[in-house]
Design a protein around this motif. Sequence first.
Motif, PDB file in Angstrom:
ATOM      1  N   ASP A 179       0.878  -1.167   0.000  1.00  0.00           N
ATOM      2  CA  ASP A 179       0.000   0.000   0.000  1.00  0.00           C
ATOM      3  C   ASP A 179       0.916   1.217   0.000  1.00  0.00           C
ATOM      4  N   PHE A 180       0.334   2.404  -0.167  1.00  0.00           N
ATOM      5  CA  PHE A 180       1.155   3.611  -0.111  1.00  0.00           C
ATOM      6  C   PHE A 180       0.858   4.361   1.197  1.00  0.00           C
ATOM      7  N   CYS A 181       0.777   5.664   1.187  1.00  0.00           N
ATOM      8  CA  CYS A 181       0.756   6.417   2.452  1.00  0.00           C
ATOM      9  C   CYS A 181      -0.365   5.985   3.406  1.00  0.00           C
ATOM     10  N   HIS A 182       0.013   5.718   4.652  1.00  0.00           N
ATOM     11  CA  HIS A 182      -0.950   5.501   5.744  1.00  0.00           C
ATOM     12  C   HIS A 182      -0.937   6.796   6.548  1.00  0.00           C
ATOM     13  N   TRP A 183      -1.995   7.594   6.413  1.00  0.00           N
ATOM     14  CA  TRP A 183      -1.979   8.941   6.999  1.00  0.00           C
ATOM     15  C   TRP A 183      -2.985   9.057   8.136  1.00  0.00           C
ATOM     16  N   GLY A 184      -2.581   9.733   9.215  1.00  0.00           N
ATOM     17  CA  GLY A 184      -3.511  10.014  10.310  1.00  0.00           C
ATOM     18  C   GLY A 184      -2.938   9.591  11.649  1.00  0.00           C
ATOM     19  N   GLN A 185      -3.633   9.984  12.709  1.00  0.00           N
ATOM     20  CA  GLN A 185      -3.123   9.733  14.056  1.00  0.00           C
ATOM     21  C   GLN A 185      -2.953   8.253  14.345  1.00  0.00           C
ATOM     22  N   ARG A 186      -3.855   7.417  13.806  1.00  0.00           N
ATOM     23  CA  ARG A 186      -3.742   5.989  14.130  1.00  0.00           C
ATOM     24  C   ARG A 186      -2.517   5.361  13.481  1.00  0.00           C
ATOM     25  N   PHE A 187      -1.963   6.037  12.460  1.00  0.00           N
ATOM     26  CA  PHE A 187      -0.734   5.533  11.824  1.00  0.00           C
ATOM     27  C   PHE A 187       0.501   6.322  12.283  1.00  0.00           C
ATOM     28  N   ARG A 188       0.256   7.280  13.201  1.00  0.00           N
ATOM     29  CA  ARG A 188       1.328   8.145  13.701  1.00  0.00           C
ATOM     30  C   ARG A 188       2.109   8.806  12.559  1.00  0.00           C
ATOM     31  N   TYR A 189       1.386   9.235  11.543  1.00  0.00           N
ATOM     32  CA  TYR A 189       2.027   9.919  10.422  1.00  0.00           C
ATOM     33  C   TYR A 189       1.104  11.021   9.924  1.00  0.00           C
TER      34      TYR A 189
END
Length: 287
Positions: A179-189
């Motif tokens: 997969d590509f970008c995992h974005w957001g607080q649950r991914f700490r990114y």
Amino acid sequence: MASIFPCLFTGPQLNAQLEGWLSQVQSTKRPARAIIAPHAGYTYCGSCAAHAYKQVDPNITRKIFILGPSHHVPLSRCALSSVDIYRTPLYDLRIDQKIYGELWKTGMFERMSLQTDEDEHSIEMHLPYTAKAMESHKDEFTIIPVLVGALSESKEQEFGKLFSKYLADPSNLFVVSSDFCHWGQRFRYSYYDESQGEIYRSIEHLDKMGMSIIEQLDPVSFSNYLKKYHNTICGRHPIGVLLNAINELQKNGMNMSFSFLNYAQSSQCRNWQDSSVSYAAGALMVH
């Protein structure tokens, strides 16, 4: 091997769904020697993955190497399955014990436990699509699943070199699971370049920067991009291995090109509470 699919779909349902997605896309990069495709739930990424699988030519493909990242166990090398057959709701896929023997002999691999094998979705999610793409020759091919650990750059190079001789063979296909970008607080990114507009546009810009580096087939630039932006591309190590294998063949005068064919996001992030995962599908051609 146990499968997560039966509880979600019957064989005919899954078959119809895969058929639907594949019928909507073009085979413009056929025959692919390698594809990059996502491994999320099909509801999210099934239509994206079809763009990659449509480039597979079942008439010439006889061995399929599936390189997936390890999500659950710390692994500093690569690991091979300990089973002979992977079950899918479509039909069973046979693991190539001859190639496994060759890989095992190098001393570069470990065995994954049955538990690890059953828990890991990065290879599993490619099995029904592989079965579907190859259904016209279903008794004529084998698979080589490889779980790829958190490799150093030098290890990516070593594994790239090892796999390059298999990538050179037109009857082999490499499926690289990411997969590509995992974005957001649950991914700490939560990288955000405001000049791009909404958050989801910034994510797309970041992903497409990485995708265009992959298309340049340059493993060093890809490593530098990851160090600079820390983009949460979960299959970065399998991608690194593929880029290094390509690099090895290019040194020997082989002419190749990689093109991404589709990009998608699970949802559009507009604020800091949102989260999303990005998906990309592409194919490598040898000229």
